[in-house]
Design an enzyme around this catalytic site. Structure first.
Site, PDB file in Angstrom:
ATOM      1  N   ARG A  33       6.181  16.357 -11.501  1.00  0.00           N
ATOM      2  CA  ARG A  33       4.427  15.714 -10.670  1.00  0.00           C
ATOM      3  C   ARG A  33       4.722  16.914  -9.203  1.00  0.00           C
ATOM      4  O   ARG A  33       4.267  16.530  -8.535  1.00  0.00           O
ATOM      5  CB  ARG A  33       5.189  14.253 -10.068  1.00  0.00           C
ATOM      6  N   ARG A  37       0.173  13.223  -5.663  1.00  0.00           N
ATOM      7  CA  ARG A  37      -0.470  12.369  -4.271  1.00  0.00           C
ATOM      8  C   ARG A  37       0.325  13.413  -2.891  1.00  0.00           C
ATOM      9  O   ARG A  37      -0.122  12.385  -1.445  1.00  0.00           O
ATOM     10  CB  ARG A  37       0.225  10.578  -3.898  1.00  0.00           C
ATOM     11  N   ARG A  46      -8.381  11.597  -5.939  1.00  0.00           N
ATOM     12  CA  ARG A  46      -7.840   9.773  -5.749  1.00  0.00           C
ATOM     13  C   ARG A  46      -8.755   9.407  -5.668  1.00  0.00           C
ATOM     14  O   ARG A  46      -8.832   7.968  -6.284  1.00  0.00           O
ATOM     15  CB  ARG A  46      -6.171  10.242  -6.053  1.00  0.00           C
ATOM     16  N   ASP A  82      -1.317  12.134 -18.458  1.00  0.00           N
ATOM     17  CA  ASP A  82      -0.230  10.687 -18.746  1.00  0.00           C
ATOM     18  C   ASP A  82       0.756  10.875 -19.411  1.00  0.00           C
ATOM     19  O   ASP A  82      -0.342  10.658 -20.968  1.00  0.00           O
ATOM     20  CB  ASP A  82      -0.304   9.440 -17.853  1.00  0.00           C
ATOM     21  N   TYR A 160       7.360   0.613 -22.433  1.00  0.00           N
ATOM     22  CA  TYR A 160       5.875   0.901 -22.006  1.00  0.00           C
ATOM     23  C   TYR A 160       5.545  -0.135 -22.139  1.00  0.00           C
ATOM     24  O   TYR A 160       4.858  -1.156 -22.132  1.00  0.00           O
ATOM     25  CB  TYR A 160       5.013   1.836 -21.567  1.00  0.00           C
TER      26      TYR A 160
HETATM   27  C1  LIG Z   1       6.829   7.272 -17.326  1.00  0.00           C
HETATM   28  C2  LIG Z   1       5.602   8.322 -16.720  1.00  0.00           C
HETATM   29  C3  LIG Z   1       4.706   8.015 -16.659  1.00  0.00           C
HETATM   30  N1  LIG Z   1       4.274   9.445 -16.725  1.00  0.00           N
HETATM   31  C4  LIG Z   1       5.023  10.779 -16.704  1.00  0.00           C
HETATM   32  C5  LIG Z   1       5.787  10.169 -17.280  1.00  0.00           C
HETATM   33  C6  LIG Z   1       6.822  11.157 -17.573  1.00  0.00           C
HETATM   34  C7  LIG Z   1       7.871  11.423 -16.459  1.00  0.00           C
HETATM   35  C8  LIG Z   1       8.498  10.825 -15.159  1.00  0.00           C
HETATM   36  O1  LIG Z   1       9.518  10.006 -15.764  1.00  0.00           O
HETATM   37  O2  LIG Z   1       8.257  10.277 -14.028  1.00  0.00           O
HETATM   38  C9  LIG Z   1       4.347  11.909 -16.923  1.00  0.00           C
HETATM   39  C10 LIG Z   1       3.142  12.233 -15.819  1.00  0.00           C
HETATM   40  N2  LIG Z   1       2.330  12.000 -15.146  1.00  0.00           N
HETATM   41  C11 LIG Z   1       1.528  12.356 -14.207  1.00  0.00           C
HETATM   42  C12 LIG Z   1       1.647  14.714 -14.999  1.00  0.00           C
HETATM   43  C13 LIG Z   1       0.793  15.041 -14.202  1.00  0.00           C
HETATM   44  C14 LIG Z   1       1.546  16.359 -14.288  1.00  0.00           C
HETATM   45  C15 LIG Z   1       2.316  16.481 -12.836  1.00  0.00           C
HETATM   46  O3  LIG Z   1       3.609  16.317 -13.388  1.00  0.00           O
HETATM   47  O4  LIG Z   1       2.589  17.122 -12.012  1.00  0.00           O
HETATM   48  C16 LIG Z   1       2.990  13.263 -15.394  1.00  0.00           C
HETATM   49  C17 LIG Z   1       3.676  14.783 -16.442  1.00  0.00           C
HETATM   50  C18 LIG Z   1       0.432  12.335 -13.319  1.00  0.00           C
HETATM   51  C19 LIG Z   1       1.285  10.813 -12.970  1.00  0.00           C
HETATM   52  N3  LIG Z   1       1.195   9.437 -13.084  1.00  0.00           N
HETATM   53  C20 LIG Z   1       0.511   8.625 -12.436  1.00  0.00           C
HETATM   54  C21 LIG Z   1       0.179   9.334 -10.876  1.00  0.00           C
HETATM   55  C22 LIG Z   1      -0.064   8.457  -9.572  1.00  0.00           C
HETATM   56  C23 LIG Z   1      -0.809   7.480 -10.604  1.00  0.00           C
HETATM   57  C24 LIG Z   1      -1.515   7.578  -8.846  1.00  0.00           C
HETATM   58  O5  LIG Z   1      -2.514   8.574  -7.872  1.00  0.00           O
HETATM   59  O6  LIG Z   1      -1.711   6.321  -8.529  1.00  0.00           O
HETATM   60  C25 LIG Z   1       0.262  10.469 -11.008  1.00  0.00           C
HETATM   61  C26 LIG Z   1      -0.460  12.146 -10.091  1.00  0.00           C
HETATM   62  C27 LIG Z   1       1.403   7.083 -12.443  1.00  0.00           C
HETATM   63  C28 LIG Z   1       2.516   6.739 -12.950  1.00  0.00           C
HETATM   64  N4  LIG Z   1       2.800   6.960 -14.686  1.00  0.00           N
HETATM   65  C29 LIG Z   1       3.554   7.059 -14.949  1.00  0.00           C
HETATM   66  C30 LIG Z   1       4.297   6.047 -13.699  1.00  0.00           C
HETATM   67  C31 LIG Z   1       5.572   5.323 -14.212  1.00  0.00           C
HETATM   68  C32 LIG Z   1       3.303   5.965 -12.973  1.00  0.00           C
HETATM   69  C33 LIG Z   1       3.625   5.401 -11.702  1.00  0.00           C
HETATM   70  C34 LIG Z   1       4.956   5.893 -10.575  1.00  0.00           C
HETATM   71  C35 LIG Z   1       4.159   7.104  -9.720  1.00  0.00           C
HETATM   72  O7  LIG Z   1       3.367   7.023  -8.930  1.00  0.00           O
HETATM   73  O8  LIG Z   1       4.586   7.896  -9.688  1.00  0.00           O
HETATM   74  C36 LIG Z   1       4.037   6.944 -16.224  1.00  0.00           C
END
Ligand SMILES: Cc1c2[nH]c(c1CCC(=O)O)Cc1[nH]c(c(CCC(=O)O)c1C)Cc1[nH]c(c(CCC(=O)O)c1C)Cc1[nH]c(c(C)c1CCC(=O)O)C2
Length: 359
Positions: A33, A37, A46, A82, A160
């Site tokens: 990540r 944010r 965003r 994602d 999911y």
């Molecule tokens: C389970 C999972 C998801 N997505 C992802 C996983 C596996 C990694 C982990 O275990 O955390 C993978 C992911 N999601 C995102 C990336 C981008 C690259 C990076 O890591 O910088 C990667 C590699 C962007 C993202 N994915 C998400 C955001 C935030 C979304 C927003 O801006 O509203 C980002 C930048 C949202 C997301 N996406 C997901 C969730 C559960 C959430 C909400 C939790 C959160 O808000 O952090 C599903």
């Protein structure tokens, strides 16, 4: 200078070398990540745009992928996307709700729902935007760091698709494993087949490393993992490597990250993934003992350690490096960063890795 695929020549191959067990001048480091944010420049973009629209706009996905590399001496970029783009490409609706995370308005509920899914053979035609983002980012990176592509692992994606959102217990998804084992295998196979072609296409588009996120391993335990996760993780690694070779592309390192899956480390070490990611609950010495000498480990500072002051972070990194050593090791956190973390502390983390691991 360009390489044989027309991409800029790689000037920093530390992460590739560490993944293959070769000598490095410094331990490579990246952060799960790292694009997100906690960066004001991410929040600015965003605020103007829906999350999945950002993912679907290659120029924007590229810009966001590169934001943390402009700030920090990272050894890898991970493409902004994602894991849930796979359920979307299989025909499910997924929304990203601020403050709530991903929500599926109509999750899978009974085995008959599987008939509504698109064929796994069709997913790549719907994910061209990811491939375009990878190709553009690989060019823009100018060889400064390697580009990581990724997917979710089949059990994590299945969870999911059935839960429809985050869950503390995953009891709906686990109900399928116990009550509908055959349908569960059918669904896991659909996701696996889709993921194999998706990852091969990512390599074709420019990904130089692939990470498979088994983010919900902790809910399975050793018995369910053996039946419902391990065979599919094996199939993904074997078939992606085979697919990449068939296309005449160079073999690329693959990372598997079983979050909460300490019990699975020995079994995972028998697969062909070059790198195994560990979360912060696993002791580095124990992980090394379980995976043996021929795998690279990745991890595992508690992400919340970034809330500590910079002096503490520096010391924690030094300690982490003393446990992992400098060979067959990629430094990272034990899971992703949180939105309220300070960019300056990420910098301290990354600089400490390089400082204490110079050989
Ligand atoms: C389970 C999972 C998801 N997505 C992802 C996983 C596996 C990694 C982990 O275990 O955390 C993978 C992911 N999601 C995102 C990336 C981008 C690259 C990076 O890591 O910088 C990667 C590699 C962007 C993202 N994915 C998400 C955001 C935030 C979304 C927003 O801006 O509203 C980002 C930048 C949202 C997301 N996406 C997901 C969730 C559960 C959430 C909400 C939790 C959160 O808000 O952090 C599903």
């Amino acid at each position: 200078m360009a390489d044989q695929n027309g991409f800029p020549a790689l000037k920093n191959d530390r992460l590739l070398r560490a993944a293959r067990g070769e000598v490095v001048d410094q331990v490579p480091v990246w952060v799960m990540r790292q694009a997100g944010r906690y960066l004001p420049e991410f929040r600015e973009e965003r605020a103007k745009c829906d999350f999945f629209t950002m993912c679907q706009t290659p120029a924007l996905a590229c810009k966001i992928t590169l934001q943390p590399l402009d700030r920090f001496a990272l050894d890898a970029a991970i493409i902004f996307s994602d894991i849930l783009v796979i359920p979307q490409a299989l025909g499910m609706q997924v929304e990203m709700r601020p403050g709530e995370g991903p929500v599926f308005p109509s999750p899978l509920s009974v085995p008959d729902d599987l008939a509504k899914l698109a064929s796994p053979g069709d997913v790549c035609s719907k994910l061209q935007y990811v491939f375009d983002a990878l190709t553009l980012t690989r060019k823009e990176l100018q060889g400064k760091a390697v580009l990581i592509g990724f997917s979710g692992a089949p059990w994590t994606i299945m969870a999911y698709m059935i839960e429809g959102k985050g869950s503390k217990t995953m009891s709906n998804a686990k109900r399928w494993l116990y009550r509908y084992p055959e349908a569960s295998h059918k669904l896991l196979k659909i996701i696996t087949d889709a993921t194999v072609s998706y990852l091969v296409a990512q390599v074709k588009a420019g990904a130089q490393v692939l990470q498979v996120f088994e983010s919900h391993a902790e809910h399975l335990g050793p018995y369910l993992f053996q039946e419902f996760a391990l065979p599919y993780l094996k199939q993904i690694c074997d078939e992606v490597k085979e697919g990449v070779i068939k296309l005449g592309l160079p073999d690329i390192p693959m990372i598997v990250f079983p979050k909460g899956g300490h019990y699975a480390l020995k079994d995972l070490a028998a697969l062909k993934y070059e790198v195994i990611g560990i979360d912060w609950t696993v002791d580095p010495f124990l992980a090394r003992q379980l995976v043996g000498p021929n795998k690279t480990l990745q991890g595992n500072l508690d992400p919340c350690a970034l809330y500590a002051d910079e002096e503490y972070i520096d010391k924690a990194v030094k300690e982490m490096l003393s446990k992992f050593g400098v060979d067959r090791y990629i430094a990272n956190l034990g899971h992703g960063m949180y939105p309220d973390m300070e960019p300056q502390h990420v910098s301290t983390f990354i600089n400490a890795v390089h400082k204490y691991s110079k050989t």
